[in-house]
Design a protein around this motif. Sequence first.
Motif, PDB file in Angstrom:
ATOM      1  N   VAL A 255     -12.385  -3.765  -1.717  1.00  0.00           N
ATOM      2  CA  VAL A 255     -11.287  -4.236  -2.559  1.00  0.00           C
ATOM      3  C   VAL A 255     -11.946  -5.667  -3.030  1.00  0.00           C
ATOM      4  O   VAL A 255     -13.215  -5.855  -2.561  1.00  0.00           O
ATOM      5  CB  VAL A 255     -10.074  -4.552  -2.201  1.00  0.00           C
TER       6      VAL A 255
ATOM      7  N   ASP B 286       0.782  -1.214  -0.174  1.00  0.00           N
ATOM      8  CA  ASP B 286       0.217  -0.219   0.146  1.00  0.00           C
ATOM      9  C   ASP B 286       1.161   0.981   0.059  1.00  0.00           C
ATOM     10  O   ASP B 286       0.684   1.999   0.642  1.00  0.00           O
ATOM     11  CB  ASP B 286      -0.719  -0.472   1.422  1.00  0.00           C
TER      12      ASP B 286
ATOM     13  N   GLY C 274      -7.501  -7.349  -7.456  1.00  0.00           N
ATOM     14  CA  GLY C 274      -6.576  -7.521  -7.499  1.00  0.00           C
ATOM     15  C   GLY C 274      -6.959  -9.356  -7.881  1.00  0.00           C
ATOM     16  O   GLY C 274      -7.268 -10.112  -7.480  1.00  0.00           O
TER      17      GLY C 274
ATOM     18  N   TRP D  94      -2.649  -9.938   0.358  1.00  0.00           N
ATOM     19  CA  TRP D  94      -3.667  -9.537  -0.311  1.00  0.00           C
ATOM     20  C   TRP D  94      -4.672  -8.397   0.093  1.00  0.00           C
ATOM     21  O   TRP D  94      -4.167  -7.409  -0.269  1.00  0.00           O
ATOM     22  CB  TRP D  94      -4.289 -10.789  -1.763  1.00  0.00           C
ATOM     23  N   LYS D  95      -4.957  -8.680   0.761  1.00  0.00           N
ATOM     24  CA  LYS D  95      -6.076  -8.179   1.211  1.00  0.00           C
ATOM     25  C   LYS D  95      -5.790  -6.695   1.914  1.00  0.00           C
ATOM     26  O   LYS D  95      -5.950  -5.897   1.626  1.00  0.00           O
ATOM     27  CB  LYS D  95      -7.757  -9.076   2.162  1.00  0.00           C
TER      28      LYS D  95
ATOM     29  N   LEU E 222      -3.735  -4.532  -0.834  1.00  0.00           N
ATOM     30  CA  LEU E 222      -5.160  -3.704  -1.155  1.00  0.00           C
ATOM     31  C   LEU E 222      -6.166  -2.952  -0.409  1.00  0.00           C
ATOM     32  O   LEU E 222      -6.693  -1.827  -1.663  1.00  0.00           O
ATOM     33  CB  LEU E 222      -6.240  -4.852  -1.762  1.00  0.00           C
ATOM     34  N   GLU E 223      -6.050  -3.053   0.872  1.00  0.00           N
ATOM     35  CA  GLU E 223      -7.054  -2.431   1.385  1.00  0.00           C
ATOM     36  C   GLU E 223      -6.431  -0.902   1.942  1.00  0.00           C
ATOM     37  O   GLU E 223      -7.218  -0.190   2.275  1.00  0.00           O
ATOM     38  CB  GLU E 223      -7.472  -3.211   2.168  1.00  0.00           C
TER      39      GLU E 223
ATOM     40  N   ALA F  57      -6.699   1.133  -1.340  1.00  0.00           N
ATOM     41  CA  ALA F  57      -8.548   1.747  -1.794  1.00  0.00           C
ATOM     42  C   ALA F  57      -8.286   2.775  -0.566  1.00  0.00           C
ATOM     43  O   ALA F  57      -8.729   3.752  -1.164  1.00  0.00           O
ATOM     44  CB  ALA F  57      -8.930   0.803  -0.809  1.00  0.00           C
TER      45      ALA F  57
ATOM     46  N   LEU G  16     -10.997  -1.763  -5.784  1.00  0.00           N
ATOM     47  CA  LEU G  16      -9.770  -2.242  -6.433  1.00  0.00           C
ATOM     48  C   LEU G  16      -9.678  -3.684  -6.368  1.00  0.00           C
ATOM     49  O   LEU G  16     -10.415  -4.236  -6.118  1.00  0.00           O
ATOM     50  CB  LEU G  16      -9.265  -1.661  -5.369  1.00  0.00           C
TER      51      LEU G  16
ATOM     52  N   ARG H 288     -18.625  -7.840  -4.071  1.00  0.00           N
ATOM     53  CA  ARG H 288     -18.303  -6.409  -3.251  1.00  0.00           C
ATOM     54  C   ARG H 288     -18.982  -5.126  -4.193  1.00  0.00           C
ATOM     55  O   ARG H 288     -19.851  -3.830  -3.657  1.00  0.00           O
ATOM     56  CB  ARG H 288     -16.772  -6.133  -3.434  1.00  0.00           C
TER      57      ARG H 288
END
Length: 266
Positions: free
Chosen positions: A185, A121, A151, A163-164, A167-168, A171, A149, A196
């Motif tokens: 995300v 991030d 991924g 991953w989360k 990406l979070e 975001a 977003l 989502r």
Amino acid sequence: MEGSGVKPGVLVISHGSQERGWVDRVEETVEGVRAKLGGGVPVECSYLELVEGRLIQDGIERLEAQGVTDLLAIPLFVSAGSTHVDEIGWSLGAYEEPRRPTDLERCRVNARLTYGKPIADDPEIAEVLLDKLKESSVSSEPSKECLLLIGHGSEEPWFREEWKRGLEGLAARMKRVGGYAGAAVALLRPEEVAERVRELRGSHPRGTAIVAVPVFVSEGYFTSSVIPKRLEGTGCRYAEGSLIPHPKVEEWIRRQASEWLESLSV
């Protein structure tokens, strides 16, 4: 470091592709990093697979042939949640065991190795995505738009959480800096896109637009085919594209390399 017997070098490692354009975008990015660092620090580009003569061992050998004694390997991947980031680190000898079985073999590395960090991030990456949104026609009124977003993701719990997490973080930063009404995300593995979208629609006023943003290193099959198919029927706008080419990705690599170089001189 002159006279110290230390000669640093940087190896940027990406996944690789049979698509020439995919590889060209990576090469262009690494060339930009090479220019930013100057001629005193050799920078090579290598790939996990699919690019003959340019694999990881090839890159190591090219650097060592130039006299490199200390090597920084930077994984140009979107997340530590990529199983490839884990297996590459093991292959380079950065740790004793991978988190999951791998078909890779150990690389031959004579130089002192430092394994760098993948994208997460980092602020430069959020800026890249915001810049690309500004250049596109899909986002025009952020206060009335939500970002989604997207991924790659992973089915395996530890990797999925990484991953989360990354990406979070992206975001949240993009929502704050860009002034968006919301941000969420979704992963392709496991499939989360439709769910989502429903959640965003249920938590925001009717008429709020959803802008789907792929978070992938380079354009290719996932950005041009997989994600558009997953978005069919959702009513989302799609900001097709990838992180590279963009000068701020070059800056992200340069910053990591510069911090490492400073640590060598302490």
